[in-house]
Design an enzyme around this catalytic site. Structure first.
Site, mmCIF file in Angstrom:
data_model
loop_
_atom_site.group_PDB
_atom_site.id
_atom_site.type_symbol
_atom_site.label_atom_id
_atom_site.label_comp_id
_atom_site.label_asym_id
_atom_site.label_seq_id
_atom_site.Cartn_x
_atom_site.Cartn_y
_atom_site.Cartn_z
ATOM 1 N N ASN A 20 0.864 -1.185 0.000
ATOM 2 C CA ASN A 20 0.000 0.000 0.000
ATOM 3 C C ASN A 20 0.893 1.225 0.000
ATOM 4 O OD1 ASN A 20 -1.812 2.049 0.430
ATOM 5 N ND2 ASN A 20 -2.350 1.439 2.525
ATOM 6 N N TRP A 21 0.976 1.868 -1.152
ATOM 7 C CA TRP A 21 1.912 3.000 -1.272
ATOM 8 C C TRP A 21 1.352 4.287 -0.682
ATOM 9 C CZ3 TRP A 21 3.657 2.192 -7.071
ATOM 10 C CH2 TRP A 21 4.414 1.007 -7.151
ATOM 11 N N LYS A 22 0.091 4.289 -0.305
ATOM 12 C CA LYS A 22 -0.538 5.502 0.248
ATOM 13 C C LYS A 22 -0.294 6.665 -0.733
ATOM 14 C CE LYS A 22 -0.116 3.418 4.756
ATOM 15 N NZ LYS A 22 0.049 3.560 6.189
ATOM 16 N N HIS A 110 -9.453 1.486 5.147
ATOM 17 C CA HIS A 110 -8.149 1.682 5.798
ATOM 18 C C HIS A 110 -8.327 2.658 6.962
ATOM 19 C CE1 HIS A 110 -4.002 2.809 6.549
ATOM 20 N NE2 HIS A 110 -3.659 1.709 5.906
ATOM 21 N N GLU A 112 -6.636 5.049 7.930
ATOM 22 C CA GLU A 112 -6.420 6.456 7.585
ATOM 23 C C GLU A 112 -7.667 7.050 6.938
ATOM 24 O OE1 GLU A 112 -2.768 5.797 5.454
ATOM 25 O OE2 GLU A 112 -1.790 5.309 7.357
ATOM 26 N N GLU A 182 -4.995 -4.483 10.940
ATOM 27 C CA GLU A 182 -3.961 -3.462 11.075
ATOM 28 C C GLU A 182 -4.189 -2.660 12.357
ATOM 29 O OE1 GLU A 182 -2.119 -2.329 7.015
ATOM 30 O OE2 GLU A 182 -3.852 -1.067 7.328
ATOM 31 N N GLY A 188 2.974 2.753 10.706
ATOM 32 C CA GLY A 188 3.938 3.838 10.518
ATOM 33 C C GLY A 188 4.706 4.210 11.765
ATOM 34 N N SER A 228 3.834 -1.726 10.301
ATOM 35 C CA SER A 228 5.294 -1.785 10.455
ATOM 36 C C SER A 228 5.894 -3.132 10.080
ATOM 37 C CB SER A 228 5.693 -1.376 11.886
ATOM 38 O OG SER A 228 5.322 -0.038 12.141
ATOM 39 N N GLY A 249 3.053 -0.954 4.269
ATOM 40 C CA GLY A 249 3.050 0.454 3.897
ATOM 41 C C GLY A 249 4.449 0.915 3.530
ATOM 42 N N GLY A 250 5.106 1.605 4.447
ATOM 43 C CA GLY A 250 6.404 2.238 4.188
ATOM 44 C C GLY A 250 7.430 1.317 3.536
HETATM 45 P P1 13P Z 1 3.274 0.727 7.597
HETATM 46 O O1 13P Z 1 3.759 -0.574 7.028
HETATM 47 O O2 13P Z 1 4.008 1.928 7.029
HETATM 48 O O3 13P Z 1 3.236 0.697 9.092
HETATM 49 O O4 13P Z 1 1.761 0.917 7.093
HETATM 50 C C1 13P Z 1 0.870 -0.118 7.273
HETATM 51 C C2 13P Z 1 -0.364 0.199 6.533
HETATM 52 O O5 13P Z 1 -1.119 1.076 6.902
HETATM 53 C C3 13P Z 1 -0.630 -0.577 5.311
HETATM 54 O O6 13P Z 1 -1.923 -0.346 4.859
#
Ligand code: 13P
Length: 268
Positions: A20-22, A110, A112, A182, A188, A228, A249-250
């Protein structure tokens, strides 16, 4: 107590590891990332793990063209959608539009989106329905806040989110779903859930599915862990019987790192 759905043993479900590149990577950067990722992944990797990348909307068409032209077996994913097929919804993208781009997976709910854009369970359920109506696979995100975890209500929260999202979904559709557990406090932050906590919560998700739709769908549904995830913790997370993949994510932004996560079987 956890119910043990029939056919839900380890090894029965093909893992899905999703990036997930956000709100990262222009479409030009996205092309480079997917090219590099495809150089690093081998047929054996795709044989063992399904892989999806979820660029921002602006990257979808470019990545679709690249995957098609080079026959790269990475699935295309989106991060969100609207539940209506079309209409006066300025700034929104419909599931119908995503389906035309051969998007395979759409993230819905999600944290967010829930926290920053006020998406409630009802909106998430409608989005999930739209994704399925267009023959794509929703990745339904659920997870508790730190306060909820510390108050001991993590499991209740997650169970209620899954129940609300599955309301109205037929039992035979539920088995095709992906659910991503999650925990919000792990996103993050560099703070991952322990493998045991991830297992407990992913098993709880599966139990809800068993209750709502029966043992067959519960054994088929894939439950990812997200929060993470990185090259050092992926193998231990994936070793848990109810963890069927990861939503990253990251660590998915860099193709070398994401490839090593997909290749977790070799890194340990
Ligand atoms: P991180 O891997 O950056 O913690 O993000 C997780 C996430 O929200 C994937 O959707």
């Amino acid at each position: 107590m956890r119910s043990e759905p029939s056919g839900a043993g380890p090894g029965r479900r093909k893992p899905l590891i999703s990036g997930n590149w956000k709100m990262h990577h222009t479409h030009l950067e996205a092309i480079q990332v997917v090219q590099k990722l495809s150089y690093r992944l081998r047929p054996a990797d795709y044989g063992a793990v399904d892989v999806s990348v979820h660029p921002p909307f602006t990257g979808l068409r470019s990545i679709q063209t690249l995957l098609d032209a080079d026959r790269i077996p990475i699935s295309l994913g989106a991060q969100n959608c609207h539940w209506e097929d079309q209409g006066a919804f300025t700034g929104e993208i419909s599931a119908a539009m995503l389906a035309k781009l051969t998007v395979a997976y759409v993230i819905v709910g999600h944290s967010e989106r829930r926290q920053l854009f006020a998406e409630d369970d009802a909106a998430v359920a409608r989005k999930l329905g739209a994704v399925m109506r267009h023959s794509m696979t929703p990745i339904l995100c659920v997870g508790e806040t730190l306060e909820e975890r510390e108050a001991g209500s993590a499991q209740t929260k997650v169970e209620s989110q899954v129940e609300a999202a599955l309301d109205g979904v037929s039992a035979d559709q539920v088995g095709a779903l992906v659910v991503a557990y999650e925990p919000i406090w792990a996103i993050g932050t560099g703070r991952t859930a322990t493998a045991e906590d991830a297992q407990t919560m992913c098993a709880a998700v599966r139990s809800v599915v068993a209750r709502v739709a029966g043992d067959g769908p519960a054994g088929a549904v894939r439950v990812q862990y997200g929060g993470s995830v990185n090259v050092t913790n992926i193998a231990e997370l994936m070793a848990q019987p109810d963890v069927d993949g990861a939503l990253v994510g990251g660590a998915s932004l860099d193709p070398d790192t994401f490839a090593r996560i997909v290749q977790y079987r070799e890194d340990g």
